[in-house]
Design an enzyme around this catalytic site. Structure first.
Site, PDB file in Angstrom:
ATOM      1  N   SER A 182      -1.615  -2.147  -7.857  1.00 42.53           N
ATOM      2  CA  SER A 182      -1.713  -1.537  -6.420  1.00 42.53           C
ATOM      3  C   SER A 182      -0.403  -1.546  -5.853  1.00 42.53           C
ATOM      4  O   SER A 182      -0.348  -0.793  -4.602  1.00 42.53           O
ATOM      5  CB  SER A 182      -2.755  -2.284  -5.848  1.00 42.53           C
ATOM      6  OG  SER A 182      -2.358  -3.638  -5.652  1.00 42.53           O
ATOM      7  N   ASP A 350      -1.617  -7.694   5.927  1.00 42.21           N
ATOM      8  CA  ASP A 350      -1.726  -7.715   4.332  1.00 42.21           C
ATOM      9  C   ASP A 350      -0.275  -7.938   4.100  1.00 42.21           C
ATOM     10  O   ASP A 350       0.588  -7.172   4.406  1.00 42.21           O
ATOM     11  CB  ASP A 350      -2.009  -6.241   3.985  1.00 42.21           C
ATOM     12  CG  ASP A 350      -2.124  -6.188   2.443  1.00 42.21           C
ATOM     13  OD1 ASP A 350      -1.483  -7.230   1.638  1.00 42.21           O
ATOM     14  OD2 ASP A 350      -2.806  -5.440   1.551  1.00 42.21           O
ATOM     15  N   HIS A 353       0.551  -5.730   0.119  1.00 43.80           N
ATOM     16  CA  HIS A 353       0.699  -4.286  -0.334  1.00 43.80           C
ATOM     17  C   HIS A 353       1.660  -3.566   0.765  1.00 43.80           C
ATOM     18  O   HIS A 353       1.506  -3.576   1.906  1.00 43.80           O
ATOM     19  CB  HIS A 353      -0.589  -3.810  -0.192  1.00 43.80           C
ATOM     20  CG  HIS A 353      -1.520  -4.396  -1.183  1.00 43.80           C
ATOM     21  ND1 HIS A 353      -2.338  -5.138  -0.948  1.00 43.80           N
ATOM     22  CD2 HIS A 353      -1.682  -3.864  -2.645  1.00 43.80           C
ATOM     23  CE1 HIS A 353      -3.139  -5.729  -2.149  1.00 43.80           C
ATOM     24  NE2 HIS A 353      -2.437  -5.011  -3.120  1.00 43.80           N
TER      25      HIS A 353
END
Length: 378
Positions: A182, A350, A353
């Site tokens: 990701s 986060d 990411h």
């Protein structure tokens, strides 16, 4: 409302296509090797050939669904009911042998992947109306394309398809294939997504007159999955001498739920390296960046013990592959800009990411290091 079709400026206007109507199939033999299809039972956009889910392939027409019984018209698109890259539930188009650029526009779907000729072409397109494109060599006179689920339970729909012949020679341009998770994969829309992976932004730092980019990374992926789930298969089918394969995994592999030890991770990675090198292409290993919060008391960012990094370094040495130590490169950059600026490169709330801007900086670091190492095209 009908999804807007196509990618601006990519296709010419000279077509023999369907006039506006409701699911009317008309000849799609296009001038200059170009074709445009608009799927579903609604109004057909000007300049496109309308294709309903019930349209069966006919050799005289030159296009249609192989198994229309497994198709449904839904909201300005068609839904594929059969799944899997090996499914015969394909949309078939007769094409002279050559190299083609295929542009796809999805319909109402959360996550779908595109397959053709039995392998993945685009992985996990996300969001309604998502658009992407890829090059594909056609050698047998027919393109066989389908949309399949990107995750279990998601519907998979196709709204529009555009095909343009690039060459009569069925060989892809030099290609940089990317494998990862990701932090590497594409998000949609490609040019304006909030979250992004560095593979998505790499084209900004690559000579695209020399290379095309094929980002086969996907969220949540591990080495075993990339090897076994069809992504490696697609790369090995097409990769050739002069191509690159950049491979970055390890973040999810360290999660106990995947039951993949560091030794097993290394074995899966080694086999992928050797399969690609056997095709005459160059493999480049990359270590993952750390978290935004990996700063010590002296405001130095360091994440060197994360994500099976030691196994990746050992593999690069043992298999004689170039290495981008993005873990160390990103830490040096994060240290230089400080904690707050580093956090601003990640998604809100986060620390793992990157957002679009963060992905761009990581892509820049990757490209700069490859240029430093003397690899062409960066």
């Amino acid at each position: 409302m009908k999804w807007k079709k196509g990618l601006t400026g990519m296709l010419l206007a000279a077509f023999l296509c369907g006039a506006p109507g409701v699911g009317i199939a008309t000849p799609a033999h296009a001038s200059a090797g170009e074709y445009k299809f608009d799927f579903g039972g609604g109004t057909v956009e000007t300049g496109y050939t309308g294709v309903s889910a019930s349209l069966s392939y006919d050799s005289a027409r030159g296009y249609g669904f192989r198994t229309p019984e497994n198709m449904r018209n839904v909201s300005a698109s068609v839904r594929f009911l059969a799944t899997g890259t090996k499914s015969e539930n394909t949309f078939d188009v007769d094409l002279p042998p050559g190299l083609y650029e295929v542009s796809v526009t999805l319909g109402d779907t959360s996550r779908s992947s595109i397959a053709a000729e039995g392998v993945y072409q685009v992985i996990n397109m996300t969001g309604n109306g998502a658009k992407d494109r890829f090059q594909i060599p056609v050698t047998d006179g027919q393109l066989n394309l389908l949309v399949t689920e990107g995750k279990e339970g998601a519907v998979f729909t196709l709204s529009a398809l555009e095909i343009r012949q690039l060459s009569s020679n069925p060989v892809t341009n030099r290609t940089i294939y990317i494998g990862g998770d990701s932090t590497v994969c594409n998000y949609y829309p490609l040019d304006s997504s909030v979250q992004a992976g560095w593979g998505q932004l790499l084209p900004e730092f690559v000579n695209t007159n020399t290379f095309q980019i094929r980002n086969m990374a996907s969220g949540g992926q591990i080495a075993r999955g990339f090897h076994q789930d069809g992504q490696l298969e697609a790369i090995v089918q097409y990769i050739k001498p002069g191509d690159y394969f950049i491979l970055q995994l390890g973040i999810n592999d360290t999660n106990p739920k995947h039951n993949e030890s560091e030794a097993e991770f290394k074995d899966w990675m080694r086999d992928m390296i050797r399969q690609v090198k056997a095709k005459g292409a160059t493999v480049i290993l990359s270590t993952p960046q750390g978290r935004a919060t990996d700063f010590n008391a002296n405001n130095v960012h360091n994440a060197e013990n994360r994500w099976y990094r030691s196994a990746i370094l050992a593999l690069a040495q043992e298999e004689q592959t170039p290495l981008v130590d993005l873990n160390v490169l990103s830490s040096a950059y994060f240290t230089s800009i400080g904690k707050n600026a580093t956090l601003a490169l990640y998604m809100n709330g986060d620390t793992l990411h990157p957002n679009y801007g963060g992905a761009r900086e990581l892509a820049r670091l990757v490209a700069q290091d490859l240029k430093r190492q003397g690899l062409s095209g960066f």
